[in-house]
Design a protein around this motif. Sequence first.
Motif, PDB file in Angstrom:
ATOM      1  N   ALA A 255       0.810  -1.225   0.000  1.00  0.00           N
ATOM      2  CA  ALA A 255       0.000   0.000   0.000  1.00  0.00           C
ATOM      3  C   ALA A 255       0.843   1.274   0.000  1.00  0.00           C
ATOM      4  O   ALA A 255       0.470   2.258  -0.658  1.00  0.00           O
ATOM      5  CB  ALA A 255      -0.961  -0.004   1.186  1.00  0.00           C
ATOM      6  N   PRO A 256       1.994   1.334   0.710  1.00  0.00           N
ATOM      7  CA  PRO A 256       2.794   2.560   0.665  1.00  0.00           C
ATOM      8  C   PRO A 256       3.258   2.939  -0.743  1.00  0.00           C
ATOM      9  O   PRO A 256       3.647   4.090  -0.974  1.00  0.00           O
ATOM     10  CB  PRO A 256       3.983   2.226   1.571  1.00  0.00           C
ATOM     11  N   PHE A 257       3.197   1.993  -1.669  1.00  0.00           N
ATOM     12  CA  PHE A 257       3.597   2.263  -3.050  1.00  0.00           C
ATOM     13  C   PHE A 257       2.386   2.606  -3.923  1.00  0.00           C
ATOM     14  O   PHE A 257       2.486   2.658  -5.150  1.00  0.00           O
ATOM     15  CB  PHE A 257       4.354   1.066  -3.618  1.00  0.00           C
ATOM     16  N   GLY A 258       1.244   2.829  -3.270  1.00  0.00           N
ATOM     17  CA  GLY A 258       0.036   3.182  -4.001  1.00  0.00           C
ATOM     18  C   GLY A 258      -0.729   1.995  -4.522  1.00  0.00           C
ATOM     19  O   GLY A 258      -1.630   2.144  -5.342  1.00  0.00           O
ATOM     20  N   ILE A 259      -0.388   0.783  -4.057  1.00  0.00           N
ATOM     21  CA  ILE A 259      -1.052  -0.432  -4.510  1.00  0.00           C
ATOM     22  C   ILE A 259      -2.171  -0.781  -3.531  1.00  0.00           C
ATOM     23  O   ILE A 259      -1.923  -1.237  -2.418  1.00  0.00           O
ATOM     24  CB  ILE A 259      -0.066  -1.613  -4.613  1.00  0.00           C
ATOM     25  N   THR A 260      -3.409  -0.523  -3.924  1.00  0.00           N
ATOM     26  CA  THR A 260      -4.564  -0.935  -3.128  1.00  0.00           C
ATOM     27  C   THR A 260      -5.530  -1.657  -4.055  1.00  0.00           C
ATOM     28  O   THR A 260      -5.795  -1.201  -5.165  1.00  0.00           O
ATOM     29  CB  THR A 260      -5.261   0.270  -2.473  1.00  0.00           C
ATOM     30  N   GLY A 353       6.218   9.976  -0.414  1.00  0.00           N
ATOM     31  CA  GLY A 353       5.804  10.773   0.731  1.00  0.00           C
ATOM     32  C   GLY A 353       4.311  10.737   1.008  1.00  0.00           C
ATOM     33  O   GLY A 353       3.844  11.318   1.995  1.00  0.00           O
ATOM     34  N   ASN A 354       3.547  10.054   0.167  1.00  0.00           N
ATOM     35  CA  ASN A 354       2.095   9.991   0.336  1.00  0.00           C
ATOM     36  C   ASN A 354       1.680   8.722   1.073  1.00  0.00           C
ATOM     37  O   ASN A 354       2.405   7.722   1.090  1.00  0.00           O
ATOM     38  CB  ASN A 354       1.401  10.035  -1.025  1.00  0.00           C
TER      39      ASN A 354
END
Length: 549
Positions: A255-260, A353-354
Amino acid sequence: MANASKRSAFRMLSGLTLAAVLGTAVLAGCSGDNDGKNTNAPAANGGTNAKTGDGNFHQEGMPIVDEPVTLNVLTIRWGNMGDTFTKNAWLQDLEKRTNVKINWQVVSSNDWGDQKSVMLASGKLPDVIIGDLAFGDSDIVNNLGIFRPLDEYIEKDMPNLKAAMQESPELKKLSTFPDGKIYSLPARLPSRPVSSVQPVINKDWLDKLGLKAPTTIDELYNVLKAFKEQDPNGNGKADEIPYSDSGDLDMNVLAPFGITDLRGNHMLVKDGKTEYFPTSDAYKAGLEWAHKLYAEGLIDKETFTQDSTMLTAKRQNPDAALVGFSYQWTPDAVFGQWSKQYETIAPIAGPDGNKYQLGEPNGMSFRRNEMLITTTAKYPDVAARWADEFYTGEASIQNFWGAIGTTIAKNDDGTYTLMDPPDGTSADAWYWDGSLRDFGPKYASPSFEKNIKLDPSSGDGLKLQLDNLGKEYVTEPFPDVMYTAEEYADLPTLTTDIDSYIASTRAKWITKGGIAEEWDGYVKKLNDMGLEKLVKIYNDAYARYQDVK
């Protein structure tokens, strides 16, 4: 969340194969006395039809019918839950107010698979089917002739649902099938969070090591490393497991890599555009990071080989807590006697950073296929008006938790609170015993929800409290789209091979590395396996969903 997991699995492309079964109906009381005749088209005289009798049916007010009418209503319950929910005081009062009597047909989910095939083959169907556990999208799409289009009934007989669809357009978008018609009724459950599973960490271990909850992937790496090397459970053994899972890596680790991936189909929506993430740079970077964790022993070496029983044994090890980090619905979900050591934390920020949180911006509350009216039903307008009574705030909470005065207290200030369950009974089990719970038509509006006061220390109330940590970071998921019969025929062939290849390659790259060297060949093979056709199916379904007004 065991039931939630079952729901997700049950919905995933449950293609229906109808064997040539010539047996008798297995459910007593189903509407088999009409000889299969469809005498149920809406009449032009304001809703009265021949089957309800001249003037017997009323489009407004109570009762719905002057002379009693009986509806045969089928619902499926998990395992051995039984039919205690039928004693719900609201349901019983509804019979008295409407003059509509309900002959409940309650079937265990353990037996439903075989019974469903026999029922459909025999043509002996109930009037009404409640709950999405009975028939999934593909079941309905492939058998449209036995399920009644409900658009006209919603327009003329269902003012509560019609108003709900105007207030929450998601209900209509969710319920519109590829041919543009509505065959099943939706639900919006009360007091559901925006976030799905969230990061959970052993707070006792953090405190013992003088660490703060991690907020970035670098901080998470350092915390996991400390968990492995500094004996935070204090037993003098190097037995701590920073992170563990069973069968595969929980995709929420990425998820920290934008994978949801709320739908489990590898599709994302970013800036209004769809993306198949297993071929994305973000996914590649996430796997490279996961390999680093694995190589340093921060991910359990048995993650890809152990089953859920082995994982549970580690999480609930009797001598000491063993697992440091996880993703869960609530922190008390899986750790047994060690549950109080764990706390939910905010999402972990990634390289950009998101923060990204799995969930649904409109709330984890919307459902479809919660009620169907069959084409053999004698009284479809009666059934529609009866169902519309479920689409009020008070009706919804009483069919989710239990009746007012039994499970719910209605307070003098207009608020509602949940009573304590009887000794020896969990709150969740009590709610399932006394209500339809997850199943059936419902609509709790956002304004009505403000009057529901839940205990923030446990159950649904606790999840709403924890939701505050992650809801502002929830990503837009790929919507819960529907597919055509042709697409349902193609999807299993494509996804079986493609998903298997993605999973096996992911396990190899995390455990052994090699992603940089093998990436281009991996993408080429996916394309050779029909990825372009698969993504087109997803995108076509997405476009249809977006077009619903």
